[in-house]
Write a protein that holds these residues in place. Structure first.
Motif, mmCIF file in Angstrom:
data_model
loop_
_atom_site.group_PDB
_atom_site.id
_atom_site.type_symbol
_atom_site.label_atom_id
_atom_site.label_comp_id
_atom_site.label_asym_id
_atom_site.label_seq_id
_atom_site.Cartn_x
_atom_site.Cartn_y
_atom_site.Cartn_z
ATOM 1 N N GLY A 66 0.794 -1.222 0.000
ATOM 2 C CA GLY A 66 0.000 0.000 0.000
ATOM 3 C C GLY A 66 0.825 1.269 0.000
ATOM 4 N N ARG A 67 2.136 1.141 0.215
ATOM 5 C CA ARG A 67 3.012 2.328 0.233
ATOM 6 C C ARG A 67 4.032 2.302 -0.899
ATOM 7 N NH1 ARG A 67 6.442 3.079 4.375
ATOM 8 N NH2 ARG A 67 6.626 0.858 4.913
ATOM 9 N N PHE A 68 4.528 1.112 -1.232
ATOM 10 C CA PHE A 68 5.549 0.965 -2.271
ATOM 11 C C PHE A 68 4.931 0.367 -3.528
ATOM 12 C CE2 PHE A 68 9.591 0.415 0.581
ATOM 13 C CZ PHE A 68 9.238 1.563 1.291
ATOM 14 N N THR A 69 5.471 0.766 -4.675
ATOM 15 C CA THR A 69 5.031 0.209 -5.956
ATOM 16 C C THR A 69 6.248 -0.132 -6.797
ATOM 17 O OG1 THR A 69 3.017 1.554 -5.925
ATOM 18 C CG2 THR A 69 3.661 0.579 -8.027
ATOM 19 N N ILE A 70 6.321 -1.381 -7.233
ATOM 20 C CA ILE A 70 7.413 -1.809 -8.102
ATOM 21 C C ILE A 70 6.937 -1.769 -9.551
ATOM 22 C CG2 ILE A 70 6.819 -4.277 -7.995
ATOM 23 C CD1 ILE A 70 9.854 -4.853 -7.882
ATOM 24 N N SER A 71 7.845 -1.417 -10.441
ATOM 25 C CA SER A 71 7.507 -1.377 -11.858
ATOM 26 C C SER A 71 8.776 -1.574 -12.672
ATOM 27 C CB SER A 71 6.827 -0.041 -12.217
ATOM 28 O OG SER A 71 7.702 1.044 -11.995
ATOM 29 N N ARG A 72 8.597 -1.663 -13.964
ATOM 30 C CA ARG A 72 9.752 -1.851 -14.839
ATOM 31 C C ARG A 72 9.454 -1.296 -16.218
ATOM 32 N NH1 ARG A 72 11.094 -7.788 -14.725
ATOM 33 N NH2 ARG A 72 12.412 -7.302 -16.522
ATOM 34 N N ASN A 74 11.132 -2.401 -19.685
ATOM 35 C CA ASN A 74 12.137 -3.246 -20.342
ATOM 36 C C ASN A 74 12.830 -2.518 -21.484
ATOM 37 O OD1 ASN A 74 11.672 -5.380 -18.602
ATOM 38 N ND2 ASN A 74 10.219 -6.393 -19.964
ATOM 39 N N GLY A 75 12.111 -1.617 -22.138
ATOM 40 C CA GLY A 75 12.727 -0.873 -23.226
ATOM 41 C C GLY A 75 13.862 0.010 -22.753
ATOM 42 N N LYS A 76 13.706 0.541 -21.539
ATOM 43 C CA LYS A 76 14.753 1.376 -20.947
ATOM 44 C C LYS A 76 15.710 0.555 -20.101
ATOM 45 C CE LYS A 76 12.027 5.637 -20.813
ATOM 46 N NZ LYS A 76 11.478 6.722 -19.955
ATOM 47 N N LYS A 77 15.470 -0.749 -20.012
ATOM 48 C CA LYS A 77 16.311 -1.640 -19.196
ATOM 49 C C LYS A 77 16.407 -1.122 -17.761
ATOM 50 C CE LYS A 77 19.091 -3.684 -22.859
ATOM 51 N NZ LYS A 77 20.431 -4.172 -23.248
ATOM 52 N N THR A 78 15.289 -0.745 -17.206
ATOM 53 C CA THR A 78 15.281 -0.130 -15.888
ATOM 54 C C THR A 78 14.105 -0.634 -15.061
ATOM 55 O OG1 THR A 78 16.316 1.865 -16.782
ATOM 56 C CG2 THR A 78 15.260 2.063 -14.645
ATOM 57 N N GLY A 79 14.377 -0.893 -13.794
ATOM 58 C CA GLY A 79 13.329 -1.192 -12.833
ATOM 59 C C GLY A 79 13.203 -0.049 -11.857
ATOM 60 N N TYR A 80 12.023 0.036 -11.216
ATOM 61 C CA TYR A 80 11.755 1.151 -10.317
ATOM 62 C C TYR A 80 11.103 0.652 -9.033
ATOM 63 C CZ TYR A 80 12.191 3.652 -14.749
ATOM 64 O OH TYR A 80 12.637 4.125 -15.966
ATOM 65 N N LEU A 81 11.331 1.402 -7.972
ATOM 66 C CA LEU A 81 10.603 1.172 -6.731
ATOM 67 C C LEU A 81 10.143 2.538 -6.227
ATOM 68 C CD1 LEU A 81 9.735 -1.020 -4.683
ATOM 69 C CD2 LEU A 81 11.737 -0.366 -3.318
ATOM 70 N N GLN A 82 8.855 2.791 -6.373
ATOM 71 C CA GLN A 82 8.263 4.037 -5.892
ATOM 72 C C GLN A 82 7.898 3.836 -4.429
ATOM 73 O OE1 GLN A 82 7.525 7.155 -7.349
ATOM 74 N NE2 GLN A 82 6.888 7.720 -5.279
ATOM 75 N N MET A 83 8.427 4.690 -3.575
ATOM 76 C CA MET A 83 8.204 4.547 -2.137
ATOM 77 C C MET A 83 7.505 5.794 -1.611
ATOM 78 S SD MET A 83 11.856 2.846 -1.022
ATOM 79 C CE MET A 83 12.788 4.351 -1.314
ATOM 80 N N ASN A 84 6.290 5.612 -1.143
ATOM 81 C CA ASN A 84 5.502 6.700 -0.558
ATOM 82 C C ASN A 84 5.260 6.422 0.925
ATOM 83 O OD1 ASN A 84 5.202 7.886 -3.159
ATOM 84 N ND2 ASN A 84 3.413 6.611 -3.563
#
Length: 128
Positions: A66-72, A74-84
């Motif tokens: 409910g606070r963090f969101t993972i995403s990716r 692939n075209g940018k070869k990058t993963g993300y972790l949004q932390m609220n």
């Protein structure tokens, strides 16, 4: 050559937000599940979240749901972790990791032993 490079860490007040990035310039990222782990001082490494290589499955440790969101991207070869809604107990070094899964693209693991490549880590500090 580093396979994974994290960025986006920093110092933030309680309740604030950060977005971590994990670049994988040397990997064919769409074959890899991505995981985020963290380690607080004096504590063992903890799995935070993971996302399957085809972006279908995601998992979160209960403390960040409910606070963090993972995403990716692939075209940018990058993963993300949004932390609220960051809390002081989120403080630690955050690591991204990649697990080679060409035949299980809908699966990811919350076990560090399943991951093949690791980044160098980025520090996240949340002040109260």
């Amino acid at each position: 050559q580093l396979q994974l490079v994290e960025s986006g860490g920093g110092l933030v007040q309680s309740g604030g937000s950060l977005t971590l990035s994990c670049e994988a310039p040397g990997l064919t990222l769409h074959y890899y599940a991505i995981g985020w782990f963290r380690q607080a001082p004096g504590k063992e490494r903890e799995a935070v979240s993971c996302i399957s290589s085809n972006d279908i499955s995601t998992y979160y440790v209960d403390s960040v749901k409910g606070r963090f969101t993972i995403s990716r991207d692939n075209g940018k070869k990058t993963g993300y972790l949004q932390m609220n809604g960051l809390k002081p107990e989120d403080t630690g070094v955050y690591y991204c990791a990649a697990s080679f899964r060409p035949n299980d693209q809908g699966v990811c693991d919350m076990f560090g032993e399943r991951y093949d490549y690791w980044g160098q880590g980025t520090q996240v500090t949340v002040s109260s």
